[in-house]
Write a protein that holds these residues in place. Structure first.
Motif, PDB file in Angstrom:
ATOM      1  N   SER A   1      21.129  71.916  38.684  1.00  0.00           N
ATOM      2  CA  SER A   1      22.536  72.091  39.017  1.00  0.00           C
ATOM      3  C   SER A   1      22.767  73.551  39.379  1.00  0.00           C
ATOM      4  O   SER A   1      21.989  74.435  39.006  1.00  0.00           O
ATOM      5  CB  SER A   1      23.443  71.686  37.846  1.00  0.00           C
ATOM      6  OG  SER A   1      23.192  72.502  36.725  1.00  0.00           O
ATOM      7  N   VAL A   2      23.840  73.788  40.126  1.00  0.00           N
ATOM      8  CA  VAL A   2      24.218  75.137  40.550  1.00  0.00           C
ATOM      9  C   VAL A   2      25.678  75.339  40.193  1.00  0.00           C
ATOM     10  O   VAL A   2      26.508  74.441  40.378  1.00  0.00           O
ATOM     11  CB  VAL A   2      24.003  75.336  42.071  1.00  0.00           C
ATOM     12  CG1 VAL A   2      24.477  76.714  42.501  1.00  0.00           C
ATOM     13  CG2 VAL A   2      22.533  75.158  42.417  1.00  0.00           C
ATOM     14  N   SER A   3      26.014  76.501  39.650  1.00  0.00           N
ATOM     15  CA  SER A   3      27.396  76.800  39.279  1.00  0.00           C
ATOM     16  C   SER A   3      27.776  78.170  39.797  1.00  0.00           C
ATOM     17  O   SER A   3      26.921  78.994  40.126  1.00  0.00           O
ATOM     18  CB  SER A   3      27.564  76.747  37.752  1.00  0.00           C
ATOM     19  OG  SER A   3      26.704  77.679  37.119  1.00  0.00           O
ATOM     20  N   GLY A   4      29.071  78.415  39.863  1.00  0.00           N
ATOM     21  CA  GLY A   4      29.578  79.728  40.265  1.00  0.00           C
ATOM     22  C   GLY A   4      29.895  79.848  41.736  1.00  0.00           C
ATOM     23  O   GLY A   4      30.459  80.856  42.164  1.00  0.00           O
TER      24      GLY A   4
ATOM     25  N   TYR B   1      16.924  81.982  41.426  1.00  0.00           N
ATOM     26  CA  TYR B   1      16.079  81.111  40.623  1.00  0.00           C
ATOM     27  C   TYR B   1      16.669  80.894  39.237  1.00  0.00           C
ATOM     28  O   TYR B   1      17.410  81.727  38.716  1.00  0.00           O
ATOM     29  CB  TYR B   1      14.678  81.700  40.476  1.00  0.00           C
ATOM     30  CG  TYR B   1      13.908  81.735  41.768  1.00  0.00           C
ATOM     31  CD1 TYR B   1      13.167  80.637  42.197  1.00  0.00           C
ATOM     32  CD2 TYR B   1      13.928  82.865  42.579  1.00  0.00           C
ATOM     33  CE1 TYR B   1      12.462  80.667  43.383  1.00  0.00           C
ATOM     34  CE2 TYR B   1      13.226  82.913  43.768  1.00  0.00           C
ATOM     35  CZ  TYR B   1      12.494  81.813  44.170  1.00  0.00           C
ATOM     36  OH  TYR B   1      11.803  81.835  45.345  1.00  0.00           O
ATOM     37  N   SER B   2      16.279  79.773  38.619  1.00  0.00           N
ATOM     38  CA  SER B   2      16.626  79.488  37.229  1.00  0.00           C
ATOM     39  C   SER B   2      15.557  80.093  36.322  1.00  0.00           C
ATOM     40  O   SER B   2      14.580  80.685  36.781  1.00  0.00           O
ATOM     41  CB  SER B   2      16.672  77.977  37.001  1.00  0.00           C
ATOM     42  OG  SER B   2      15.358  77.432  37.063  1.00  0.00           O
ATOM     43  N   THR B   3      15.742  79.932  35.018  1.00  0.00           N
ATOM     44  CA  THR B   3      14.681  80.270  34.096  1.00  0.00           C
ATOM     45  C   THR B   3      13.548  79.241  34.222  1.00  0.00           C
ATOM     46  O   THR B   3      13.752  78.134  34.724  1.00  0.00           O
ATOM     47  CB  THR B   3      15.195  80.274  32.648  1.00  0.00           C
ATOM     48  OG1 THR B   3      15.781  78.994  32.363  1.00  0.00           O
ATOM     49  CG2 THR B   3      16.249  81.358  32.458  1.00  0.00           C
ATOM     50  N   MET B   4      12.358  79.618  33.754  1.00  0.00           N
ATOM     51  CA  MET B   4      11.178  78.775  33.914  1.00  0.00           C
ATOM     52  C   MET B   4      11.008  77.810  32.749  1.00  0.00           C
ATOM     53  O   MET B   4      11.277  78.165  31.604  1.00  0.00           O
ATOM     54  CB  MET B   4       9.933  79.664  34.062  1.00  0.00           C
ATOM     55  CG  MET B   4       8.663  78.910  34.476  1.00  0.00           C
ATOM     56  SD  MET B   4       7.734  78.235  33.056  1.00  0.00           S
ATOM     57  CE  MET B   4       7.098  79.731  32.325  1.00  0.00           C
TER      58      MET B   4
ATOM     59  N   ARG C   1      10.544  76.185  38.232  1.00  0.00           N
ATOM     60  CA  ARG C   1      11.843  76.854  38.326  1.00  0.00           C
ATOM     61  C   ARG C   1      12.679  76.152  39.395  1.00  0.00           C
ATOM     62  O   ARG C   1      12.161  75.768  40.445  1.00  0.00           O
ATOM     63  CB  ARG C   1      11.703  78.333  38.713  1.00  0.00           C
ATOM     64  CG  ARG C   1      11.141  79.211  37.636  1.00  0.00           C
ATOM     65  CD  ARG C   1      11.463  80.682  37.877  1.00  0.00           C
ATOM     66  NE  ARG C   1      10.918  81.193  39.107  1.00  0.00           N
ATOM     67  CZ  ARG C   1      11.159  82.416  39.585  1.00  0.00           C
ATOM     68  NH1 ARG C   1      11.963  83.244  38.920  1.00  0.00           N
ATOM     69  NH2 ARG C   1      10.615  82.827  40.703  1.00  0.00           N
ATOM     70  N   ALA C   2      13.959  75.973  39.113  1.00  0.00           N
ATOM     71  CA  ALA C   2      14.883  75.501  40.151  1.00  0.00           C
ATOM     72  C   ALA C   2      15.304  76.696  40.997  1.00  0.00           C
ATOM     73  O   ALA C   2      15.303  77.837  40.532  1.00  0.00           O
ATOM     74  CB  ALA C   2      16.102  74.846  39.518  1.00  0.00           C
TER      75      ALA C   2
ATOM     76  N   LEU D   1      26.270  83.454  41.178  1.00  0.00           N
ATOM     77  CA  LEU D   1      25.632  82.167  41.365  1.00  0.00           C
ATOM     78  C   LEU D   1      24.601  81.947  40.263  1.00  0.00           C
ATOM     79  O   LEU D   1      23.800  82.830  39.970  1.00  0.00           O
ATOM     80  CB  LEU D   1      24.951  82.121  42.733  1.00  0.00           C
ATOM     81  CG  LEU D   1      24.253  80.819  43.122  1.00  0.00           C
ATOM     82  CD1 LEU D   1      24.327  80.646  44.633  1.00  0.00           C
ATOM     83  CD2 LEU D   1      22.797  80.820  42.706  1.00  0.00           C
ATOM     84  N   THR D   2      24.637  80.778  39.633  1.00  0.00           N
ATOM     85  CA  THR D   2      23.705  80.451  38.563  1.00  0.00           C
ATOM     86  C   THR D   2      23.006  79.135  38.891  1.00  0.00           C
ATOM     87  O   THR D   2      23.655  78.148  39.208  1.00  0.00           O
ATOM     88  CB  THR D   2      24.426  80.327  37.205  1.00  0.00           C
ATOM     89  OG1 THR D   2      25.086  81.562  36.921  1.00  0.00           O
ATOM     90  CG2 THR D   2      23.429  80.031  36.103  1.00  0.00           C
ATOM     91  N   VAL D   3      21.686  79.142  38.812  1.00  0.00           N
ATOM     92  CA  VAL D   3      20.887  77.939  39.031  1.00  0.00           C
ATOM     93  C   VAL D   3      20.352  77.479  37.684  1.00  0.00           C
ATOM     94  O   VAL D   3      19.750  78.266  36.945  1.00  0.00           O
ATOM     95  CB  VAL D   3      19.720  78.215  40.002  1.00  0.00           C
ATOM     96  CG1 VAL D   3      18.918  76.940  40.245  1.00  0.00           C
ATOM     97  CG2 VAL D   3      20.253  78.760  41.319  1.00  0.00           C
TER      98      VAL D   3
END
Length: 859
Positions: free
Chosen positions: A389-392, A460-463, A448-449, A369-371
């Motif tokens: 967005s979210v992928s995976g 979490y995503s990158t900041m 962060r998302a 999972l990638t945010v």
């Protein structure tokens, strides 16, 4: 069945010492040669072993003297010399001593003539029988023991099953369990402890269940000690035991809670998560204070605090019995997309920690999972819009997603005390925009998302960082009118201590947009900082309402506007217009004066015709462009003093007619395209035609005003605006049905014909000599076209010519060469070039050479 012996720590140390001595004293000079090897294998008779055959392979240094054998159960050592030699290969046979029937592990060690250890064989397991009547030995199958009940931590119950048993050799069998703390392969003959058991035949007499009993047998169990439990079955006739294929590893935890692992799977969660269920079956002798799961990708015996093992605690109180579940992401050193994990449940009370059985979860996806955190866009001083967005994964795997932000933390979380979060219900698109609201103005936030899975995990995503806009106050003052089309706009700015963020101040205004922005007209004050400011705005359309707002442009490029929208209205530019009525001979027969606004269109309804006269042209009209006097021709209506003969009717086609054209020195009215080129075949534009009319007919020192506002004509360019205003106010040209002037649009031959008719007044000169309205000179100009009369009149006036094939080409773009020729005819140009300088793309034999030279080459 084969089983291997586990060597004790003391034996291993002794063996290591002997090996070290042997290597030091007897195997140094020939290390490059093959290492010596000793192997043994059983020699069987009727299914059980009676002897073993050994083979030793050595070299010139490692000469074999004798071999020493040991047998599990305390038998040996037995020494035997080789019976045959072939080079450095030694062989021999060791006959097994008289042993009780059963399974035994045999090991052999080779020594050189100095009595030093050379090498050791791999241990083997053999079956030994006591007579030739052991038919059916080892035909039974015994399952591995299981811990069937933990009703009391100090009194476990073990269960196993026996199959492949016939009634004839199963009368009064001996059954039970053996256990050891050190030997993973305990037997009834190795001094291991036994646990009494009952045996219950099943209904078909082919097997049964072994269940332990006898509490006294567990009195020797020590709390915290690990035991290896084997089940066995001994036939009464043969006295030969059959053992279970593997042992049960049992850790005695007296007084500690009992816990089992009911299941551990990925549960479809993906992205590195495990979903596990455990059960505390007995809380032990004190309250359970900690329980949950331990997991590892490398440690097959995961425990709290063990290397590469992560603990995942379940919170809350617990009673007996109690099930508990948890979804967690285990610690892993793997960087691949999947790993295998060892998982077990644990429970802790005052007596210590007890662990469940171990389960293996294979193929858990990692980092699937990638945010993603997209663009962060400030929306005023307290709000930022964020794309995420979210992928995976699919939307069904996401419970909530949004953004987490903080002023202080560089890794804000959705549960941190100094972080706000915005949750969004997932959709199938997995892409959305959320709003960070109630923020502080001019403040930097770390963002962060995040996505929360259905099982509760957060990813979490990158900041990224974003700074909110400034909070500023713009106050508008009442506009002051300077002229009918000029106003002074005033406002003040309170930047609230952020003057260094202000790059520019000013006003934006529009006639059509009630919320004007920088995309409309801008009046710049230019100076930065706070305080009052004012700007004069002019070249406005008369008798029009404008909407305006003050603005601030920040150094970041962002525009901020006043909260209120103001309005101001222009008035008409009034002039005194003298109207002189003339008869056919040009004599004045009357006059009147009008106080009228520029841009007003005068028709016969505005006129006071002298008594006894009527208009020569009943369709007469005039656009007021600032002139102070005009002449209107009238003819006798009879009954009063009759004027002289009216003007003559228009002549035949090719005879110019219409109002008087400019007189005096001719001047250029067209431009080339640069580089010494004219571009004769380039299409002409709407603005180019307007410029040509302005250059020929307008007063260059006059400022013209138009009653029509064109949104596609920039008022910030006065000369452009003056040209458009001139042709519009004079009635020569106008916008399209959408109110646009289209200055850069290509103009067609039909449209130029219409302009020429308006300029020369040809529509008011038709007297029946040319075709009747609706008829045409050209086959490609039918009667039902909008431009039929314009084309006929322009042709009849001699301004236009058709093409050699008899067509007019009304929709064809007019070229610059054609424009030069048309205007030369329409305005009676001399066609004399002003200079000997030629255009590179207009040779002297060009069909429009004289017209182009006259139009574009200055004297």
């Amino acid at each position: 069945m084969q089983r291997t012996r586990k060597w004790s720590k003391a034996a291993a140390l002794a063996l290591a010492f002997v090996m070290t001595m042997g290597l030091t004293l007897g195997y140094t000079a020939e290390k490059a040669k093959a290492a010596p090897a000793l192997t043994i294998q059983p020699i069987t008779n009727m299914g059980y072993a009676t002897s073993v055959l050994f083979t030793y392979t050595g070299d010139s240094i490692n000469i074999l003297n004798y071999v020493q054998f040991t047998i599990s159960g305390g038998y040996g050592p037995y020494t035997i010399s080789p019976t045959s030699t072939s080079g450095y290969i030694y062989t021999g046979t060791f006959n097994l001593p008289s042993l009780p029937a059963g399974y035994y592990t045999i090991s052999a060690t080779a020594y050189n003539p100095s009595g030093l250890y050379i090498t050791q064989s791999e241990p083997i397991t053999v079956t030994v029988g006591i007579s030739s009547g052991n038919i059916g030995f080892n035909q039974y199958t015994v399952s591995a023991p299981t811990l069937s009940s933990t009703a009391s931590s100090s009194d476990p119950v073990f269960t196993a099953t026996v199959s492949n048993v016939s009634y004839s050799n199963s009368y009064n069998p001996l059954v039970g369990f053996v256990y050891s703390t050190t030997n993973v392969n305990p037997s009834t003959y190795t001094g291991s402890y036994t646990i009494p058991a009952n045996f219950t035949f099943n209904s078909n007499n082919y097997g049964g269940t072994i269940t332990s009993y006898g509490t006294a047998s567990y009195a020797n169990f020590v709390s915290g000690q690990t035991y290896y439990i084997w089940a066995y079955y001994i036939d009464y006739n043969t006295s030969i035991p059959s053992y279970s294929s593997s042992s049960l590893r049992y850790e005695h935890q007296a007084g500690r809670p009992s816990v089992t692992l009911a299941g551990a799977t990925t549960n479809g969660a993906g992205y590195g998560e495990i979903y596990a269920t455990g059960t505390v079956t007995n809380i032990g002798t004190s309250t359970v204070t900690d329980y949950g799961f331990v997991a590892s990708s490398t440690n097959s015996d995961p425990r709290i605090g063990a290397t590469n093992t992560s603990k995942h605690q379940v919170t809350g109180s617990i009673t007996y019995p109690s099930n508990f579940t948890l979804s967690f992401t285990p610690q892993t050193t793997s960087t691949s997309t999947s790993s295998s994990f060892y998982v077990r449940a644990y429970a802790t009370n005052g007596q210590g920690t007890n662990y469940s059985n171990v389960m293996t979860v294979t193929g858990v996806p990692i980092n699937q999972l990638t945010v993603n955190l997209g663009t962060l866009t400030p929306d005023g001083p307290t709000k930022v819009n964020v794309n995420i967005s979210v992928s995976g994964v699919s939307a069904s795997q996401i419970y909530e997603w949004g953004v987490a932000w903080s002023e202080t933390s560089t890794q804000p979380t959705a549960s941190s005390s100094n972080t706000y979060k915005t949750g969004v219900t997932p959709t199938s698109t997995l892409t959305t925009t959320v709003a960070m609201e109630n923020l502080k103005p001019n403040t930097k936030y770390n963002v962060r998302a995040y996505a929360r899975t259905q099982t509760g995990s957060l990813i979490y995503s990158t900041m990224q960082s974003v700074t909110t806009q400034l909070s500023m106050t713009l106050t508008n003052y009442e506009p002051v009118q300077l002229e009918y089309n000029q106003f002074t706009l005033s406002a003040s700015l309170d930047a609230q201590g952020a003057d260094n963020q202000v790059a520019e101040r000013g006003f934006v205004y529009s006639r059509t947009n009630q919320q004007p922005t920088e995309k409309d007209t801008i009046a710049r004050y230019g100076s930065s900082g706070s305080g009052s400011f004012s700007v004069d705005v002019g070249y406005l359309s008369p008798n029009s309402t404008y909407y305006y707002r003050s603005y601030v442009r920040l150094v970041s490029g962002t525009y901020m506007y006043s909260s209120s929208v103001g309005t101001f209205k222009t008035t008409q530019n009034m002039v005194l217009l003298d109207i002189f009525y003339k008869d056919a001979n040009g004599y004045d027969v009357g006059s009147q004066m009008l106080d009228i606004a520029i841009g007003t269109r005068i028709t016969f309804r505005s006129l006071n015709i002298p008594s006894g006269y009527r208009l020569q042209d009943q369709a007469w009209a005039y656009n007021v462009v600032g002139n102070d006097a005009i002449s209107v021709y009238v003819v006798s209506e009879g009954g009063t003093s009759a004027p002289n003969t009216p003007p003559a009717a228009p002549g035949a086609p090719g005879t110019p007619t219409g109002p008087a054209l400019p007189s005096g020195p001719e001047s250029v009215y067209m431009n080339g395209i640069g580089g010494g080129m004219f571009g004769p075949n380039e299409p002409g534009t709407v603005f180019e035609v307007a410029s040509m009319l302005y250059n020929i007919l307008a007063d260059p020192y006059e400022v013209y005003y138009s009653p029509i506002y064109y949104p596609d004509v920039d008022p910030n360019y006065p000369q452009t605006l003056n040209i458009v205003n001139f042709v519009t106010a004079a009635g020569y040209m106008s916008g399209n049905e959408n109110g646009l002037f289209r200055p850069n649009a290509t103009i067609t031959r039909a449209e130029v014909a219409m302009v020429i008719c308006h300029v020369k007044g040809l529509l008011y000169s038709w007297n029946g000599v040319m075709p009747a309205p609706g008829e045409s000179y050209f086959p490609d100009v039918p009667q039902n076209r909008w431009d039929t009369n314009f084309i006929n009149l322009a042709y009849w006036d001699g301004v236009f010519s058709g093409y050699p094939d008899g067509t007019f080409g009304p929709n064809r773009p007019v070229t610059k060469a054609e424009l030069a020729s048309i205007f030369a005819k329409a305005f009676n140009r001399s066609l004399t070039p002003f200079s000997a300088v030629d255009f590179l793309d207009v040779p002297s034999n060009h069909w429009a050479y004289n017209a182009i030279m006259n139009a574009a080459i200055p004297q």
